[in-house]
Write an enzyme that holds these catalytic residues in place. Structure first.
Site, PDB file in Angstrom:
ATOM      1  N   PHE A   1       0.807  -1.226   0.000  1.00 12.80           N
ATOM      2  CA  PHE A   1       0.000   0.000   0.000  1.00 12.80           C
ATOM      3  C   PHE A   1       0.839   1.274   0.000  1.00 12.80           C
ATOM      4  O   PHE A   1       0.369   2.345   0.370  1.00 12.80           O
ATOM      5  CB  PHE A   1      -0.956   0.017   1.203  1.00 12.80           C
ATOM      6  CG  PHE A   1      -1.648  -1.280   1.465  1.00 12.80           C
ATOM      7  CD1 PHE A   1      -2.535  -1.811   0.540  1.00 12.80           C
ATOM      8  CD2 PHE A   1      -1.404  -1.992   2.616  1.00 12.80           C
ATOM      9  CE1 PHE A   1      -3.174  -3.017   0.766  1.00 12.80           C
ATOM     10  CE2 PHE A   1      -2.037  -3.204   2.853  1.00 12.80           C
ATOM     11  CZ  PHE A   1      -2.922  -3.709   1.926  1.00 12.80           C
TER      12      PHE A   1
ATOM     13  N   GLN B   1      -9.733  -4.893  -6.442  1.00 12.97           N
ATOM     14  CA  GLN B   1      -9.027  -3.663  -6.082  1.00 12.97           C
ATOM     15  C   GLN B   1      -9.974  -2.624  -5.492  1.00 12.97           C
ATOM     16  O   GLN B   1      -9.683  -1.985  -4.491  1.00 12.97           O
ATOM     17  CB  GLN B   1      -8.322  -3.080  -7.310  1.00 12.97           C
ATOM     18  CG  GLN B   1      -7.019  -3.736  -7.644  1.00 12.97           C
ATOM     19  CD  GLN B   1      -5.975  -3.482  -6.566  1.00 12.97           C
ATOM     20  OE1 GLN B   1      -5.446  -2.387  -6.446  1.00 12.97           O
ATOM     21  NE2 GLN B   1      -5.708  -4.487  -5.765  1.00 12.97           N
TER      22      GLN B   1
ATOM     23  N   ILE C   1       1.951  -6.547  -5.551  1.00 16.32           N
ATOM     24  CA  ILE C   1       1.733  -6.373  -4.114  1.00 16.32           C
ATOM     25  C   ILE C   1       0.340  -6.862  -3.704  1.00 16.32           C
ATOM     26  O   ILE C   1      -0.182  -6.485  -2.658  1.00 16.32           O
ATOM     27  CB  ILE C   1       1.950  -4.913  -3.691  1.00 16.32           C
ATOM     28  CG1 ILE C   1       1.012  -3.957  -4.440  1.00 16.32           C
ATOM     29  CG2 ILE C   1       3.390  -4.506  -3.919  1.00 16.32           C
ATOM     30  CD1 ILE C   1       1.073  -2.512  -3.947  1.00 16.32           C
ATOM     31  N   GLY C   2      -0.220  -7.707  -4.575  1.00 20.66           N
ATOM     32  CA  GLY C   2      -1.554  -8.236  -4.321  1.00 20.66           C
ATOM     33  C   GLY C   2      -2.591  -7.676  -5.259  1.00 20.66           C
ATOM     34  O   GLY C   2      -3.769  -8.031  -5.197  1.00 20.66           O
TER      35      GLY C   2
ATOM     36  N   ARG D   1     -10.063   1.229 -19.965  1.00 23.71           N
ATOM     37  CA  ARG D   1     -10.270  -0.175 -20.305  1.00 23.71           C
ATOM     38  C   ARG D   1      -9.940  -1.067 -19.110  1.00 23.71           C
ATOM     39  O   ARG D   1      -8.876  -0.940 -18.497  1.00 23.71           O
ATOM     40  CB  ARG D   1      -9.381  -0.554 -21.483  1.00 23.71           C
ATOM     41  CG  ARG D   1      -9.646  -1.934 -22.052  1.00 23.71           C
ATOM     42  CD  ARG D   1      -8.670  -2.211 -23.185  1.00 23.71           C
ATOM     43  NE  ARG D   1      -9.053  -3.390 -23.937  1.00 23.71           N
ATOM     44  CZ  ARG D   1      -8.315  -3.901 -24.935  1.00 23.71           C
ATOM     45  NH1 ARG D   1      -7.189  -3.312 -25.272  1.00 23.71           N
ATOM     46  NH2 ARG D   1      -8.717  -4.965 -25.587  1.00 23.71           N
TER      47      ARG D   1
ATOM     48  N   GLY E   1      -5.799   2.536 -14.681  1.00 26.79           N
ATOM     49  CA  GLY E   1      -5.348   2.158 -13.346  1.00 26.79           C
ATOM     50  C   GLY E   1      -6.460   2.283 -12.324  1.00 26.79           C
ATOM     51  O   GLY E   1      -7.283   3.199 -12.393  1.00 26.79           O
TER      52      GLY E   1
ATOM     53  N   GLU F   1      -5.715   3.096  -6.828  1.00 27.29           N
ATOM     54  CA  GLU F   1      -5.880   4.258  -5.953  1.00 27.29           C
ATOM     55  C   GLU F   1      -7.323   4.781  -5.930  1.00 27.29           C
ATOM     56  O   GLU F   1      -7.842   5.145  -4.875  1.00 27.29           O
ATOM     57  CB  GLU F   1      -4.945   5.402  -6.404  1.00 27.29           C
ATOM     58  CG  GLU F   1      -3.570   4.969  -6.873  1.00 27.29           C
ATOM     59  CD  GLU F   1      -2.622   4.599  -5.759  1.00 27.29           C
ATOM     60  OE1 GLU F   1      -2.998   4.716  -4.586  1.00 27.29           O
ATOM     61  OE2 GLU F   1      -1.483   4.180  -6.063  1.00 27.29           O
TER      62      GLU F   1
ATOM     63  N   LYS G   1     -11.923  -9.456 -12.770  1.00 22.32           N
ATOM     64  CA  LYS G   1     -12.044  -9.999 -11.406  1.00 22.32           C
ATOM     65  C   LYS G   1     -11.080  -9.303 -10.440  1.00 22.32           C
ATOM     66  O   LYS G   1     -11.463  -8.897  -9.338  1.00 22.32           O
ATOM     67  CB  LYS G   1     -11.781 -11.506 -11.420  1.00 22.32           C
ATOM     68  CG  LYS G   1     -12.287 -12.225 -10.179  1.00 22.32           C
ATOM     69  CD  LYS G   1     -12.285 -13.736 -10.400  1.00 22.32           C
ATOM     70  CE  LYS G   1     -12.944 -14.460  -9.233  1.00 22.32           C
ATOM     71  NZ  LYS G   1     -13.007 -15.921  -9.461  1.00 22.32           N
ATOM     72  N   THR G   2      -9.822  -9.162 -10.848  1.00 28.48           N
ATOM     73  CA  THR G   2      -8.857  -8.488  -9.969  1.00 28.48           C
ATOM     74  C   THR G   2      -9.160  -6.995  -9.882  1.00 28.48           C
ATOM     75  O   THR G   2      -8.896  -6.370  -8.856  1.00 28.48           O
ATOM     76  CB  THR G   2      -7.411  -8.712 -10.453  1.00 28.48           C
ATOM     77  OG1 THR G   2      -7.276  -8.240 -11.795  1.00 28.48           O
ATOM     78  CG2 THR G   2      -7.040 -10.172 -10.401  1.00 28.48           C
TER      79      THR G   2
END
Length: 744
Positions: free
Chosen positions: A246, A644, A471-472, A634, A708, A711, A639-640
């Site tokens: 993080f 997030q 980092i996950g 995009r 992205g 954040e 799923k990930t």
């Protein structure tokens, strides 16, 4: 291409998931080496002063203790003569462990006990006796606010507040309706599940293999090389898995330095792992004080925006965040003024934490916008739409894309916002007051230089690598999807490697730029391999693709097919075999198209809608529903991506209601330095969270069109919760976290 569309965007399972849940994934403190020694850090007991005496004799007398490193016996290093700064370092001189007898913050390392086992090292560390000559310290931001000053430039990515436009103070004074309030947020610590650890393997030739918890292996390699006077090829850094970071892993933390120093002195392999308590002895989200003043017409048009902020920093570095700038680009207003200052305290330098700056600045701005909506007797969403802007007034540039209106519309519809009763305390369920609040989010869409390597074998297996991190966030999965889509291969036939300095370099994993940066490099290198395959397929005797061009074929199912007649195909294996190419290899580096990108402001947007229920008698707040609508370009891995946002929303709940690192200013020390007293959301705190990805196309941000997501998911959440709490109770809490004592 059809082959690409079937892969990018799919919601596949994590490719690294099995390794993680079965324990096959190895973290920094789990790598072994012959004769491995263990280091235990001795932390200072005061916040400021000098070490008067340091007695290590009792520790050295313990059987199994090999050495105790202190400022009195440490080796001379190049770093102690020059202030080598790492890639994420702000302006100033970085903290240098064991440099001298000076104590500059509570908890700083004053010694490292090295022993044959962890238990012996821990016991011996308790026998080290340190006395101090203390000096008066200052750790209270409120007490230092009047002495705050402008920050020195130097941190990469920091943008000073824009120049004022119009006359905000005059417009504010004349405004028909105004809000002028101060908002405060406390220090927060990252608290990932995996503590920071470094295992240094001292190779026979003197080279070092370093297993480190880091968000950038190249950064650690550069740091170690500079500090210890080594050549980069003498330092290999490996970090295949990271148990959360993080932002805490952006800079090399002091355990890296201590582990390498011990390994160099002893010519042995050494591991240093920080305790949970020591995880509170380096960077954190800084405490801030903010003033937001808004002036508007009676119809709700903004006429003035003033946003001032003061953040804390250490005595030795100027840590700065982009806190106030967002207020100048999110809404249309011709009169705006901003100010950002730092106050020096006797603490360690703060550090980037998820959505640094934005999560703080938007908490204050979006809370003030909510206050203004009540002063206007106007719906909070209607107020934001009335001041919607298609241009960034800070730079006078258009947005490369902006689907924020769609975020508002889809989020509000899914949440049922139209049923909201405008009066505070008007909605209830038994003895619980029900509140609905909302807020806007924004974060930069950035791209950095990155490189990748791809090797395609004749058996159809593709291996792609880049020295990035995971980092996950799902980097393994997203990069595998991109590579598979380009060459039309099954996911099972593609392997992505990361976290190793022997791989092509990549930027630090932070800022939500990994998919945009590394993903672009992966796309480019796989396209280069695809072109090689196509050339071999065309050259085959009797090839049905002989007269075709690359844009007339698709890659799917391990074949190169004519788009207009997929039955006309050549297998990748046959093409490589015919060309006597047992492997095809490419390496590519990609750069952002700065000239084109500079014409626009590039950003991710969100709209967050929250329902809270507040016990009228006890003041307990429950977040019962959240709808987060995201316009993030995009979506590469559905799923990930959703995960997030879910994780970020949960953190937003913690920020709003629970998270606070409490400083005892008499001692100058964080007191709740454990997971029992540093409160974070648990399963019982997390209810219904719905994520909406609003379709958005952007050809400017990067070739993938991805903006992205790491954040943006947290930005605006704390404000939306605070606004919902006010709607439920009629009480405005302006200092986080919102705890029941403040409501009662």
């Amino acid at each position: 291409m059809r082959g690409e569309a079937t892969r990018i965007g799919d919601g596949i399972n994590r490719v690294d998931g099995r390794a993680k849940v079965t324990g096959q994934a190895k973290y920094a403190a789990e790598f072994e080496a012959e004769g491995l020694l263990h280091g235990w850090v001795v932390s200072s007991g005061v916040a400021k002063g000098k070490i008067a005496t340091l007695d290590t004799s009792a520790a050295l007398a313990v059987e199994g203790v090999v050495h105790v490193l202190t400022h009195e016996n440490r080796p001379r290093l190049a770093w102690f003569d020059k202030s080598y700064r790492d890639e994420d370092a702000p302006a100033g001189s970085p903290f240098r462990p064991l440099y001298d007898d000076a104590i500059v913050y509570s908890g700083q390392p004053v010694a490292l006990v090295v022993a044959t086992t962890l238990e012996i090292a821990r016991h011996a560390a308790s026998l080290v006796r340190v006395t101090y000559k203390t000096e008066e310290h200052e750790t209270d931001l409120a007490a230092r606010r009047e002495k705050a000053r402008k920050a020195r430039p130097g941190k990469g990515g920091y943008e000073p507040p824009p120049k004022p436009r119009g006359n905000a103070d005059e417009a504010l004074a004349k405004a028909a309706v105004k809000v002028d309030a101060a908002y405060e947020s406390p220090a927060e610590h990252h608290n990932p599940m995996e503590m920071h650890a470094t295992t240094v393997v001292h190779e026979p030739d003197g080279a070092l293999t370093i297993y480190d918890k880091t968000q950038g292996v190249t950064n650690t390699q550069t740091y170690v090389s500079n500090v210890f006077g080594l050549k980069p090829d003498q330092v290999r850094v490996i970090s295949p898995f990271v148990g959360g970071a993080f932002g805490s892993g952006l800079r090399p933390q002091y355990q890296v330095f201590l582990a390498v120093m011990a390994a160099q002195v002893l010519k042995r392999s050494v591991r240093v792992t920080l305790t949970r308590q020591q995880m509170f002895t380096f960077g954190y989200r800084p405490a801030t004080w903010q003033r937001v003043a808004l002036g508007a017409t009676a119809e709700g048009k903004l006429e003035a925006v003033v946003h001032e902020a003061i953040g804390e920093t250490s005595r030795f570095e100027d840590y700065v965040e982009v806190v106030v700038n967002w207020s100048g680009l999110l809404y249309q207003c011709d009169n705006a003024r901003y100010d950002y200052k730092v106050a020096e305290l006797d603490v360690y330098t703060p550090l980037d934490m998820r959505a640094p700056g934005a999560v703080l600045g938007l908490y204050a701005l979006e809370s003030a916008m909510d206050e203004l909506s009540y002063a206007l007797h106007m719906d909070p969403l209607a107020l934001r739409l009335a001041n919607y802007t298609e241009r960034d007034q800070n730079t006078d540039k258009p947005f490369s894309s902006k689907e924020l209106r769609a975020c508002y519309a889809q989020g509000a519809a899914r949440f049922g916002w139209e049923k909201r009763l405008p009066t505070p305390r008007a909605m209830r369920e038994g003895n619980k007051l029900v509140g609905w609040g909302m807020a806007t989010g924004i974060w930069e869409a950035m791209q950095q230089k990155a490189a990748a390597r791809a090797v395609l074998s004749i058996d159809g297996k593709l291996v792609v690598g880049s020295g990035t991190s995971d980092i996950g966030t799902g980097t393994y999965t997203a990069m595998t999807q991109i590579a598979a889509s380009i060459l039309g291969l099954p996911i099972a036939d593609v392997t992505f490697k990361l976290g190793d300095t022997t791989l092509p370099p990549a930027p630090l994993q932070g800022g939500s730029w990994t998919v945009a940066s590394v993903g672009t490099a992966v796309k480019a290198v796989c396209e280069a391999v695809r072109e090689q395959v196509f050339k071999l397929a065309k050259k085959m005797k009797g090839s049905p693709l002989a007269q075709a061009s690359l844009d007339e074929v698709i890659f799917a199912g391990g074949e190169v097919r004519l788009a207009r007649d997929p039955a006309q195909a050549v297998s990748i294996a046959a093409a490589m075999r015919a060309g006597e190419a047992f492997t095809l290899e490419e390496e590519t580096s990609t750069l952002p198209q700065l000239q084109e990108q500079a014409k626009y402001t590039r950003a991710t947007h969100s709209a967050v809608f929250v329902e809270v229920k507040v016990d009228e008698d006890l003041g307990k707040v429950e977040v019962t529903r959240v709808v987060s609508a995201i316009a993030g370009g995009r979506i590469v891995s559905a799923k990930t991506a959703r995960s997030q946002i879910l994780g970020a929303v949960v953190w937003g709940i913690g920020m709003a209601l629970e998270e606070e690192t409490l400083m005892d200013h008499d001692l100058g020390r964080f007191m709740n330095h454990n997971l029992a007293e540093y409160h974070v959301p648990v399963n019982a705190d997390v209810r219904d969270i719905e994520v909406i990805f609003v379709p958005e196309e952007d050809e400017v941000v990067n070739p993938l069109g991805a903006k992205g997501l790491g954040e943006i998911g947290i930005v605006g959440v704390a404000a939306a919760i605070a606004n919902a709490v006010f709607h439920a109770t009629g009480k405005r809490v302006r200092d986080l976290p919102i705890t029941l004592d403040k409501l009662l």
